[in-house]
Design a protein around this motif. Structure first.
Motif, PDB file in Angstrom:
ATOM      1  N   GLY A 101      38.514  27.586  39.223  1.00  0.00           N
ATOM      2  CA  GLY A 101      38.501  28.528  40.342  1.00  0.00           C
ATOM      3  C   GLY A 101      39.689  29.469  40.317  1.00  0.00           C
ATOM      4  O   GLY A 101      39.563  30.668  40.607  1.00  0.00           O
ATOM      5  N   MET A 102      40.859  28.956  39.972  1.00  0.00           N
ATOM      6  CA  MET A 102      42.053  29.796  39.915  1.00  0.00           C
ATOM      7  C   MET A 102      41.982  30.793  38.762  1.00  0.00           C
ATOM      8  O   MET A 102      42.459  31.923  38.891  1.00  0.00           O
ATOM      9  CB  MET A 102      43.320  28.944  39.808  1.00  0.00           C
ATOM     10  N   VAL A 103      41.387  30.391  37.641  1.00  0.00           N
ATOM     11  CA  VAL A 103      41.228  31.332  36.525  1.00  0.00           C
ATOM     12  C   VAL A 103      40.410  32.532  36.975  1.00  0.00           C
ATOM     13  O   VAL A 103      40.803  33.689  36.770  1.00  0.00           O
ATOM     14  CB  VAL A 103      40.583  30.639  35.305  1.00  0.00           C
ATOM     15  N   TYR A 104      39.274  32.280  37.603  1.00  0.00           N
ATOM     16  CA  TYR A 104      38.438  33.378  38.082  1.00  0.00           C
ATOM     17  C   TYR A 104      39.110  34.158  39.202  1.00  0.00           C
ATOM     18  O   TYR A 104      39.023  35.384  39.258  1.00  0.00           O
ATOM     19  CB  TYR A 104      37.068  32.861  38.547  1.00  0.00           C
ATOM     20  N   SER A 105      39.779  33.457  40.085  1.00  0.00           N
ATOM     21  CA  SER A 105      40.448  34.121  41.194  1.00  0.00           C
ATOM     22  C   SER A 105      41.533  35.068  40.691  1.00  0.00           C
ATOM     23  O   SER A 105      41.650  36.196  41.170  1.00  0.00           O
ATOM     24  CB  SER A 105      41.055  33.080  42.129  1.00  0.00           C
ATOM     25  N   LEU A 106      42.323  34.615  39.733  1.00  0.00           N
ATOM     26  CA  LEU A 106      43.389  35.461  39.206  1.00  0.00           C
ATOM     27  C   LEU A 106      42.841  36.592  38.346  1.00  0.00           C
ATOM     28  O   LEU A 106      43.410  37.682  38.311  1.00  0.00           O
ATOM     29  CB  LEU A 106      44.390  34.614  38.417  1.00  0.00           C
ATOM     30  N   ALA A 107      41.725  36.346  37.666  1.00  0.00           N
ATOM     31  CA  ALA A 107      41.132  37.392  36.838  1.00  0.00           C
ATOM     32  C   ALA A 107      40.630  38.557  37.683  1.00  0.00           C
ATOM     33  O   ALA A 107      40.676  39.708  37.242  1.00  0.00           O
ATOM     34  CB  ALA A 107      39.991  36.813  36.010  1.00  0.00           C
ATOM     35  N   TYR A 108      40.149  38.271  38.869  1.00  0.00           N
ATOM     36  CA  TYR A 108      39.603  39.310  39.748  1.00  0.00           C
ATOM     37  C   TYR A 108      40.479  39.546  40.975  1.00  0.00           C
ATOM     38  O   TYR A 108      39.993  39.988  42.017  1.00  0.00           O
ATOM     39  CB  TYR A 108      38.178  38.940  40.170  1.00  0.00           C
ATOM     40  N   MET A 109      41.762  39.290  40.855  1.00  0.00           N
ATOM     41  CA  MET A 109      42.678  39.390  41.987  1.00  0.00           C
ATOM     42  C   MET A 109      42.744  40.820  42.540  1.00  0.00           C
ATOM     43  O   MET A 109      42.650  41.025  43.747  1.00  0.00           O
ATOM     44  CB  MET A 109      44.066  38.920  41.557  1.00  0.00           C
ATOM     45  N   VAL A 110      42.897  41.800  41.695  1.00  0.00           N
ATOM     46  CA  VAL A 110      43.031  43.182  42.159  1.00  0.00           C
ATOM     47  C   VAL A 110      41.747  43.633  42.848  1.00  0.00           C
ATOM     48  O   VAL A 110      41.782  44.245  43.920  1.00  0.00           O
ATOM     49  CB  VAL A 110      43.386  44.111  40.976  1.00  0.00           C
ATOM     50  N   GLU A 111      40.605  43.315  42.245  1.00  0.00           N
ATOM     51  CA  GLU A 111      39.328  43.713  42.830  1.00  0.00           C
ATOM     52  C   GLU A 111      39.085  43.024  44.175  1.00  0.00           C
ATOM     53  O   GLU A 111      38.576  43.630  45.110  1.00  0.00           O
ATOM     54  CB  GLU A 111      38.178  43.406  41.874  1.00  0.00           C
ATOM     55  N   ALA A 112      39.444  41.748  44.260  1.00  0.00           N
ATOM     56  CA  ALA A 112      39.235  41.003  45.499  1.00  0.00           C
ATOM     57  C   ALA A 112      40.103  41.560  46.630  1.00  0.00           C
ATOM     58  O   ALA A 112      39.636  41.705  47.765  1.00  0.00           O
ATOM     59  CB  ALA A 112      39.527  39.521  45.289  1.00  0.00           C
ATOM     60  N   THR A 113      41.353  41.875  46.334  1.00  0.00           N
ATOM     61  CA  THR A 113      42.211  42.423  47.376  1.00  0.00           C
ATOM     62  C   THR A 113      41.767  43.822  47.763  1.00  0.00           C
ATOM     63  O   THR A 113      41.819  44.189  48.932  1.00  0.00           O
ATOM     64  CB  THR A 113      43.689  42.435  46.947  1.00  0.00           C
ATOM     65  N   GLU A 114      41.313  44.591  46.794  1.00  0.00           N
ATOM     66  CA  GLU A 114      40.815  45.935  47.114  1.00  0.00           C
ATOM     67  C   GLU A 114      39.579  45.845  48.002  1.00  0.00           C
ATOM     68  O   GLU A 114      39.399  46.642  48.929  1.00  0.00           O
ATOM     69  CB  GLU A 114      40.503  46.699  45.827  1.00  0.00           C
ATOM     70  N   ASN A 115      38.723  44.866  47.746  1.00  0.00           N
ATOM     71  CA  ASN A 115      37.536  44.669  48.570  1.00  0.00           C
ATOM     72  C   ASN A 115      37.920  44.333  50.014  1.00  0.00           C
ATOM     73  O   ASN A 115      37.267  44.789  50.953  1.00  0.00           O
ATOM     74  CB  ASN A 115      36.659  43.568  47.980  1.00  0.00           C
ATOM     75  N   ARG A 116      38.964  43.565  50.210  1.00  0.00           N
ATOM     76  CA  ARG A 116      39.426  43.238  51.565  1.00  0.00           C
ATOM     77  C   ARG A 116      39.886  44.500  52.294  1.00  0.00           C
ATOM     78  O   ARG A 116      39.635  44.673  53.483  1.00  0.00           O
ATOM     79  CB  ARG A 116      40.558  42.223  51.520  1.00  0.00           C
ATOM     80  N   VAL A 117      40.569  45.382  51.586  1.00  0.00           N
ATOM     81  CA  VAL A 117      41.062  46.622  52.191  1.00  0.00           C
ATOM     82  C   VAL A 117      39.891  47.540  52.550  1.00  0.00           C
ATOM     83  O   VAL A 117      39.878  48.157  53.618  1.00  0.00           O
ATOM     84  CB  VAL A 117      42.059  47.320  51.234  1.00  0.00           C
ATOM     85  N   VAL A 118      38.895  47.608  51.671  1.00  0.00           N
ATOM     86  CA  VAL A 118      37.709  48.422  51.952  1.00  0.00           C
ATOM     87  C   VAL A 118      36.966  47.853  53.150  1.00  0.00           C
ATOM     88  O   VAL A 118      36.496  48.595  54.024  1.00  0.00           O
ATOM     89  CB  VAL A 118      36.806  48.505  50.707  1.00  0.00           C
ATOM     90  N   LYS A 119      36.877  46.528  53.227  1.00  0.00           N
ATOM     91  CA  LYS A 119      36.208  45.884  54.360  1.00  0.00           C
ATOM     92  C   LYS A 119      36.930  46.198  55.673  1.00  0.00           C
ATOM     93  O   LYS A 119      36.314  46.252  56.729  1.00  0.00           O
ATOM     94  CB  LYS A 119      36.170  44.372  54.132  1.00  0.00           C
ATOM     95  N   ALA A 120      38.246  46.425  55.599  1.00  0.00           N
ATOM     96  CA  ALA A 120      39.024  46.763  56.793  1.00  0.00           C
ATOM     97  C   ALA A 120      38.869  48.226  57.182  1.00  0.00           C
ATOM     98  O   ALA A 120      39.368  48.638  58.230  1.00  0.00           O
ATOM     99  CB  ALA A 120      40.501  46.439  56.567  1.00  0.00           C
ATOM    100  N   GLY A 121      38.216  49.021  56.338  1.00  0.00           N
ATOM    101  CA  GLY A 121      37.952  50.400  56.705  1.00  0.00           C
ATOM    102  C   GLY A 121      38.745  51.447  55.953  1.00  0.00           C
ATOM    103  O   GLY A 121      38.674  52.629  56.276  1.00  0.00           O
ATOM    104  N   TYR A 122      39.496  51.056  54.957  1.00  0.00           N
ATOM    105  CA  TYR A 122      40.256  52.013  54.159  1.00  0.00           C
ATOM    106  C   TYR A 122      39.422  52.472  52.971  1.00  0.00           C
ATOM    107  O   TYR A 122      38.534  51.761  52.521  1.00  0.00           O
ATOM    108  CB  TYR A 122      41.549  51.370  53.645  1.00  0.00           C
ATOM    109  N   PRO A 123      39.731  53.649  52.424  1.00  0.00           N
ATOM    110  CA  PRO A 123      38.995  54.112  51.246  1.00  0.00           C
ATOM    111  C   PRO A 123      39.307  53.260  50.016  1.00  0.00           C
ATOM    112  O   PRO A 123      40.369  52.640  49.927  1.00  0.00           O
ATOM    113  CB  PRO A 123      39.487  55.541  51.033  1.00  0.00           C
ATOM    114  N   VAL A 124      38.388  53.264  49.067  1.00  0.00           N
ATOM    115  CA  VAL A 124      38.579  52.525  47.817  1.00  0.00           C
ATOM    116  C   VAL A 124      39.822  53.059  47.110  1.00  0.00           C
ATOM    117  O   VAL A 124      40.026  54.263  47.034  1.00  0.00           O
ATOM    118  CB  VAL A 124      37.342  52.679  46.909  1.00  0.00           C
ATOM    119  N   GLY A 125      40.650  52.167  46.626  1.00  0.00           N
ATOM    120  CA  GLY A 125      41.856  52.548  45.900  1.00  0.00           C
ATOM    121  C   GLY A 125      43.106  52.594  46.753  1.00  0.00           C
ATOM    122  O   GLY A 125      44.195  52.824  46.235  1.00  0.00           O
TER     123      GLY A 125
END
Length: 163
Positions: A101-125
């Motif tokens: 689980g940690m291997v996958y979590s760390l591999a997609y860390m940037v994408e996962a955090t970006e998804n949280r920001v988009v979910k909060a209403g900010y633009p992608v990036g």
């Protein structure tokens, strides 16, 4: 290069992450809301600034690891409680699950955090741009510190040698 009126208004509607526009207030969520957020849920609009802070602060990677471990806690607890095997095998299965689980979590860390920001209403990036701006500011401070230290060393050398 001249900026047309349309380009200027477009730029003003989407402020850059480094602009001096007033930011959303950083309102920490209640513990039960944070747990929901850690499990992948969204937070109310009043916590929008905190989501951006959470995903762009200097410890954003450690916060991501903690959220990942919280997500893995339920399946790991079920494996430890319900697997019809000895405790050694249960621990091995749980450890393997955490490692994978940690291997996958760390591999997609940037994408996962970006998804949280988009979910909060900010633009992608937005999160990546904030982290990049923070990194550049830190590099600039370090560069100035190194230049000042080099100037002090050069002054000491000139004072010692008389050159």
């Amino acid at each position: 290069m001249a900026v047309t009126e349309q380009e200027h208004t477009t730029d003003m509607t989407q402020p850059s992450p480094t602009s001096a526009a007033p930011a959303d207030p950083v309102v920490r969520p209640a513990p039960h809301r944070w747990l929901w957020y850690a499990l992948g849920g969204g937070l109310p609009r009043r916590n929008r600034g905190w989501v951006l802070f959470d995903t762009t602060t200097s410890t954003w990677w450690a916060r991501h690891v903690v959220r990942s471990l919280v997500q893995m806690a339920v399946p790991i607890a079920l494996v430890m409680l319900l697997l019809p095997a000895g405790w050694g095998l249960r621990l091995a299965a749980a450890g393997g699950g955490i490692a994978l689980g940690m291997v996958y979590s760390l591999a997609y860390m940037v994408e996962a955090t970006e998804n949280r920001v988009v979910k909060a209403g900010y633009p992608v990036g937005t999160a990546a741009a904030h982290r990049e701006a923070r990194w550049e500011a830190r590099e600039q401070r370090d560069r100035q510190r190194r230049q000042a230290a080099a100037a002090r060393r050069a002054a000491r050398y000139r004072d010692r040698t008389g050159r």
